[in-house]
Design an enzyme around this catalytic site. Structure first.
Site, short mmCIF file in Angstrom:
data_model
loop_
_atom_site.label_atom_id
_atom_site.label_comp_id
_atom_site.label_asym_id
_atom_site.label_seq_id
_atom_site.Cartn_x
_atom_site.Cartn_y
_atom_site.Cartn_z
CG ASN A 189 8.68 -55.61 23.41
OD1 ASN A 189 8.07 -56.33 22.63
ND2 ASN A 189 8.51 -55.67 24.72
CB SER A 210 -33.87 -54.76 23.01
OG SER A 210 -34.25 -54.83 21.66
CB SER A 258 -6.84 -60.62 30.78
OG SER A 258 -7.43 -61.08 29.59
CD GLU A 296 -21.71 -56.85 22.57
OE1 GLU A 296 -20.60 -56.98 21.99
OE2 GLU A 296 -22.79 -56.83 21.95
#
Lengths: 614, 614
Positions: A181, A338, A120, A359
Site C-alpha cells: 500500500n 559447539s 512486532s 537466529e
C-alpha cells in the site's frame, strides 16, 4: 476451492463489508488501524470466500489452513473476517480493543483461530515458515499457510531470513500475500508501488512471484489459484493496493496510519453502507496427524568425579530424549558442533532443522513447529540468543512452549573474547513473561533438566558451559524445576554461598578454604534461577545470616538479583554481597578469566571474608 | 592506488605470508581461526598492498579508509596484516589470545586500528553502512569502507537490511568483500560456491556485483579497481575461495573451523616457509573534517502543572539540541511520528536518518556514525529495541557512545496490547556493560536528560511514556545522571515509595491518600535507574524503614531490582515490596491497564498498607 464459488460481484461486496466493519470496530474503539485494513480487504475477501480451508468451529482440526497476519496491526480486518465467517458476532466485533475483549489491538492466541501473536513486524512470515516446514518435512500435511504481510515490514532482515529458508526448503505450501500500500507509519516506504523492486529481491531467493492489482478480485483469485498450483516454490503475491482504499478522506493519504476515521458514518456511506454477508468457509480436508509416541527417556549416566561439560551432557541427553519422544525437534543456528545439538542431529536427522546463522528465523521456526504440536529445542551460543530477543518476547505473548539452550555462557569460555560470551542472557531470559531459567552445574543435573523442559509450559531456557565441570551428583538424583541443592550445610555455618553453573565448583573450593579458616559456609546450587527456590534461600539466609551470590554474568538481572528478590520480602534479610563480572573481559584462559572477574574460588573466599568480618 | 605498485608475484607471496602468520599466531595461542583466515589471505594481501589508504601511525586521520572484518573470527589474518604493515611486531603477533594482549580472539577497539568489535556475525557490514552514510551524506569524505564478510553470515537478516539501506542510499564508497569459502562452522553453507546465487540476491538490492576467483591476485586487483570506479552503487565482490587454502591437511575440509592446525610446522613448510615482507601501505588523502559547532542548547520550557507526554518533550528537546549542536544526528525506525523524533527530522533533515523498520541496521548505523565522531540518538518503541539487542550488546564491546530512546514503555500505552509494550527494556538495557538507564517522569526532566546524554560515554538509554504526565519540576531544575528527587519527605515518614516515569504521579497520589490515613510516605523519583542514587535510597530506607518500588515493567531486572541491589549491601536493609507488571496485559485504556497491573495509585496505596501493617 470452496464448496460454493461466489461470483466476483459478491467478492467485491465482501471486500466492502470487511472495510466497513474494520472502520466500525475502530470507531467504536477510538483507536486501531482501519486504513491498513482497508488496503488488504479485497485480498482477504477472496481468500476467505474462495481459498481458505478452515473450520472455525474446530480450530484444532489438523487439516485446517493457517492464516497469519504478519501485519498484525490490520487486526480490524482479521476480526471483520471472523464476523463474516460467523465465528464472532457483530456485538463482539465492537468490543475491539476494550478491556477484557479477546479482540486485542494486535492478534494474540487468546483468540482460538490465532496461532501466534503478531504486531512486532517481520515475525509472521518467519513463523509461517516454521509451520510450513512441519507440513512439508514432518507431517506431509495438506494444509496451506497464508501470511498477510505489509510492505513496510520487508525492511526487516528477519523477512529475508524467512525468504531464504523457505525458498531453499521448497516450501510450496507457503503463500505470502504482500499488501503493497506504499505508505508506512511515518511516511512512504522505500519502494512505493514499485512491486518490480520487491519481485526482483524476493524472486532472487527462489520464490515464485505474482504481481497483481490488489483491488481486482479477478486478479487476486487467479493469483491464489496460481499459488496453489504448487511447483516446489513458495509464492509471494505482490499486490499493489491503496491504504484506506474506498474512502476519499483517507485513501492513499499520508498521516492516516493507526487512527480511526474522523467521520466513520460518512466513510461507511461512501463504501455503500453496512452489509451482512455471511461466508461459508470451505472445510479443511480430512487429515490425521501421525502418532508421535512418547516414552520415558533412557538418559546417559555419568559417575561423580568425572569431568564433563554441561553442553556435552545436553547434547547426549537431547539425543536420548529424541529416542524416547517422537515429538521432540531440534533447531540449530549453524553451531551444532559447539552447542552439541549435533548429537541429536546424528541420531534424528529427520527432526533436526539447520537454520544456519539466522537466529531470528531459528526461534520463529521453533514457534511455528510448536504451533503444530512439536516440542522444539533451539540451541545456539547464549550470546547469540540476544539476536532473537524480540522473537522470544513475542513467543511469550504467543503462549508458545519453547525450549532455548544457550551454550558458551560467561567469561569461562576463555580465549574467544567478549563477543562470544553470554553475559546478559540470564537478565534477558528472566525478563520474559512466564519464563523458566535453568543453569546446571553438572552433567547428570543437565540431563535431568533437559528432560524436565520437555513438559514445561512457556519459554524455558537452559544455560550451558563450554568447559568441563566436575560431576557432583549421581545419575539417579532428581532436580525439580524450582528446586536447589544445598551442599555441605552444618549447624555452625556463618555463610550461604549461592552459585549456579560454572561457579558451583568454585564455591565448593572456596567453602573448603573458608572451613579451614574457621568460617564454615554452605553452598547452594541454584540450578533453577527462575523460579528460584525461595524457601531454601530464606531458610539458609536465616540460619547463616550472610549470603554471597556468585555468577558468571553481568551484575544486573542475573542470579544475584534473583536471590535478592527472593529474600527481599522476608522480614530479616541477611547481610549480602554479590559477585559478578563487572569489567569488560578480553582474551585469556578460562581460569584466568574467572580469576580476573573475581568469581573463582579465591575471589569467593575473599568476598566471604570481607562480608563476614567487615 | 598505492605509491608503490607491487607486482603480482609479490602479492602472491604476501598472501602466503599472511597465511603463515595466521597459522603461527593460532598455533602459539592454541586456538583461533586460521583456516577462515587462509581463505581470505589473497584478498587482503592485494587490498593491503595496492588499495587500502591508511596511516597506521595516525589512525585518527579523517582521510583514512575504514577496514572492518565483519567475519571477526578471521582475526589472525587481520593481525598478520598489521604485522606486514609494520604496525605490530612479530612478538606481539604471537601474544594473540593471551591474557592482557590487545590481539583478542575477535577484534575490538582496544586495537587503535579497529573501529568496532566484531565476532557476532552479520554486524560488520551494517556498521560499515553507517560509516559510509557519514562519508557520503554528512562529510563528503574521500575515505572508502572495506568490509570483509563471510559467506555464512549472509544468512543473517541484518546483512540484507544493510544491502537494502546501502543500495538505496547509493553508497559507492562501500565495498563488501565476500569470502565465499563454502564452509561454515558446522558444515557447508546453503549455497556453497554458487556465487551466482549470491549475485542474484545482492544484485537485486541494487549493488554492483563482481564474481571472482578469490585466490587469483590479478582478478582480485581488477575487482578492487572496478569497485573503486564508483558508479553510484556499492560493490559486492563475491570471491570463491577455499577454507584453509594452501595446506592440504585442512584445505576445503569440513571439521577444520576454529582450531589451530595440528601440524603448523609442516603447514608452514607447505606454504613455502616464513616470510618477512613489509608492506608500505598507501597514505590517506588529505582531508579535513568540517567543524561541528557545539553551543549550549536553548531548551523548551514547560510550566509545572501542564500535562505533557515525555515523548513529546524528548522530541522538542532533541530538536533544540540539534539547533545547538551540529554533531547531533538522529536515527529512526519508521516510527518518528510516535517517538517524536520527527521534530528533529523537520528541523534538521540533513542529520536525520530514516532506517525504516530495520532496527538492527538502525543501531548499526548509529554505531558507524559515532565512529566518525557524530553524536547519534536512535529512537524507536522501547519494545522494538529488543530486535537489536545483539547490536546493542556488541556496541558496548565496541566502546561506542550511543544514545537510545524507547517510547511507548509499559502497559500505560493502553489499547495497542502487549506486542507494542516495552516491558523488558529496563532489564535489557541495564544488562549492557557500562550502560546508563534513564526514565524521566516529566517534560522538563526529560529535556535535561536528553541534553545530559549527549556527553555521556557508553550506551545510554532514555525510556519515554506515550501518554501525558503532569509537569512536576520547573524548567531550570537540574537532574544529574545518578541522582534522584525526593518529594514530600517528612520527619515521620514510615515509607519510601520509589517510582520512575509514569508511576511517579501515581505514587504521589498514593502518598496523599496514605497521609490522610496517618501513614506518611515520601516519594523518590528514581529517574536515573543506572547508575541509581544509592546514597539517597539508603538514607530514605533507614529513615522510613519501609521501601516500596513501583514500575511499569516486568518484575525482573527493572527498577525494583536496581533498588534492591543498591540497598542490599547496606547493613540494615528495610522491609521491602516490589510492584510491577506480573500478568500478561491485553487491550484496555491506560488507566485500566495501570489498575489491572496494580501499579496505579490505588494499587500502590494497598501495597503500602500491607507492607507497613503486616
Amino acid at each position: 476451492m470452496a464448496a460454493q464459488t461466489p461470483d466476483y460481484a459478491y467478492l467485491t461486496e465482501l471486500g466492502q463489508q470487511l472495510r466497513v466493519d474494520a472502520i466500525r470496530c475502530s470507531a467504536a474503539a477510538g483507536s486501531g488501524h482501519p486504513t491498513s485494513s482497508m488496503s488488504a480487504a479485497d485480498l482477504m475477501a477472496v481468500l476467505l470466500a474462495r481459498h481458505l480451508r478452515y473450520d472455525f468451529g474446530a480450530p484444532e482440526l489438523p487439516g485446517n489452513d493457517h492464516l497469519i497476519f504478519s501485519k498484525g496491526h490490520a487486526s480490524p480486518l482479521l476480526y471483520a473476517m471472523y464476523k463474516a465467517a460467523g465465528a464472532i458476532t457483530d456485538d463482539e466485533l465492537l468490543t475491539f480493543r476494550k478491556a477484557g475483549s479477546r479482540l486485542e489491538g494486535h492478534p494474540t492466541p487468546r483468540i482460538p483461530w490465532v496461532d501466534v501473536a503478531t504486531g512486532s513486524l517481520g515475525q509472521g512470515l518467519p513463523v509461517g515458515v516454521g509451520i510450513a516446514l512441519s507440513g512439508k518435512r514432518l507431517e506431509e500435511a495438506p494444509y496451506r499457510i497464508w501470511v498477510l504481510c505489509g510492505d513496510s515490514e520487508l525492511a526487516e532482515g528477519s523477512m529475508w531470513e524467512a525468504f531464504e529458508q523457505a525458498g531453499y526448503s521448497n516450501l510450496d505450501n507457503l503463500i505470502a500475500i504482500i499488501d503493497v500500500n506504499r505508505l508506512g507509519q511515518h511516511g512512504p516506504t522505500r519502494h512505493g508501488w514499485d512491486t518490480a523492486a520487491y519481485a526482483r529481491r524476493i524472486g532472487a531467493f527462489d520464490w515464485h512471484i505474482i504481481e497483481i492489482d490488489g483491488h481486482d478480485v479477478v486478479e487476486i483469485d487467479r493469483a491464489y489459484n496460481e499459488a496453489l498450483a504448487a511447483d516446489g516454490r513458495p509464492t509471494a503475491i505482490l499486490a499493489r493496493t491503496k491504504k484506506g482504499k474506498g474512502v476519499a478522506a483517507v485513501e492513499d493519504k499520508p498521516g492516516k496510519h493507526g487512527k480511526p476515521l474522523s467521520d466513520p458514518d460518512e466513510a461507511i456511506q461512501e463504501l455503500g453502507g453496512r452489509r451482512e454477508l455471511h461466508v461459508t468457509v470451505a472445510a479443511p480436508p480430512s487429515f490425521q496427524v501421525a502418532e508421535r509416541p512418547v516414552a520415558p527417556p533412557r538418559l546417559p549416566r555419568w559417575d561423580t568425579g568425572e569431568q564433563v561439560a554441561t553442553r556435552t551432557a545436553f547434547g547426549a541427553a537431547l539425543a536420548a530424549l529424541g529416542d524416547a519422544r517422537a515429538d521432540v525437534v531440534v533447531l540449530d543456528g549453524e553451531v551444532a558442533d559447539s552447542t552439541r545439538a549435533e548429537q541429536f542431529a546424528e541420531a534424528h536427522p529427520d527432526r533436526f532443522f539447520e537454520c544456519y546463522i539466522a537466529e531470528q528465523q531459528m526461534i520463529a521456526a521453533a514457534v511455528g513447529l510448536q504451533v503444530r504440536g512439536w516440542v522444539p529445542y533451539a540451541a545456539t551460543f547464549a550470546a547469540f540468543l540476544s539476536r532473537a530477543y524480540d522473537f522470544i518476547r513475542m513467543a511469550a505473548i504467543s503462549q508458545a512452549n519453547l525450549r532455548l539452550v544457550g551454550s558458551h555462557a560467561g567469561v569461562s569460555i576463555g580465549q574467544d573474547g567478549p563477543s562470544q560470551m553470554g553475559l546478559e542472557d540470564l537478565a534477558e531470559l528472566q525478563a520474559v513473561y512466564g519464563s523458566t531459567v535453568l543453569y546446571p552445574c553438572d552433567a547428570n543435573q543437565t540431563a535431568a533438566l533437559v528432560v524436565a523442559m520437555a513438559d514445561r509450559p512457556g519459554i524455558s531456557y537452559l544455560r550451558t558451559t563450554r568447559g568441563e565441570t566436575p560431576v557432583l551428583y549421581g545419575p539417579d538424583e532428581e532436580f525439580p524445576i524450582g528446586g536447589s541443592r544445598v551442599i555441605g550445610a552444618g549447624p555452625n555455618d556463618r555463610l550461604s554461598i549461592v552459585a549456579a553453573g560454572v561457579t558451583v565448583a568454585e564455591a565448593l573450593h572456596a567453602a573448603e578454604q573458608l572451613a579451614g579458616e574457621g568460617l564454615p559456609a554452605r553452598v547452594i546450587d541454584a540450578y533453577s534461577i527462575k523460579p528460584i527456590d525461595e524457601a531454601t534461600l530464606r531458610w539458609a539466609a536465616r540460619e547463616t545470616g550472610h549470603v554471597l551470590t556468585v555468577e558468571d554474568h553481568w551484575p544486573e538481572g542475573g542470579l544475584g538479583d534473583a536471590v535478592l528478590a527472593a529474600l527481599a520480602s522476608d522480614g530479616q534479610p541477611p547481610r549480602f554481597a554479590k559477585l559478578a563480572v563487572s569489567s569488560m573481559p578480553g582474551s585469556a584462559t578460562p581460569a584466568e578469566q574467572l580469576r580476573a572477574a573475581g568469581i573463582d574460588a579465591a575471589g569467593i573466599a575473599d568476598a566471604a571474608r570481607t562480608l563476614i568480618k567487615p
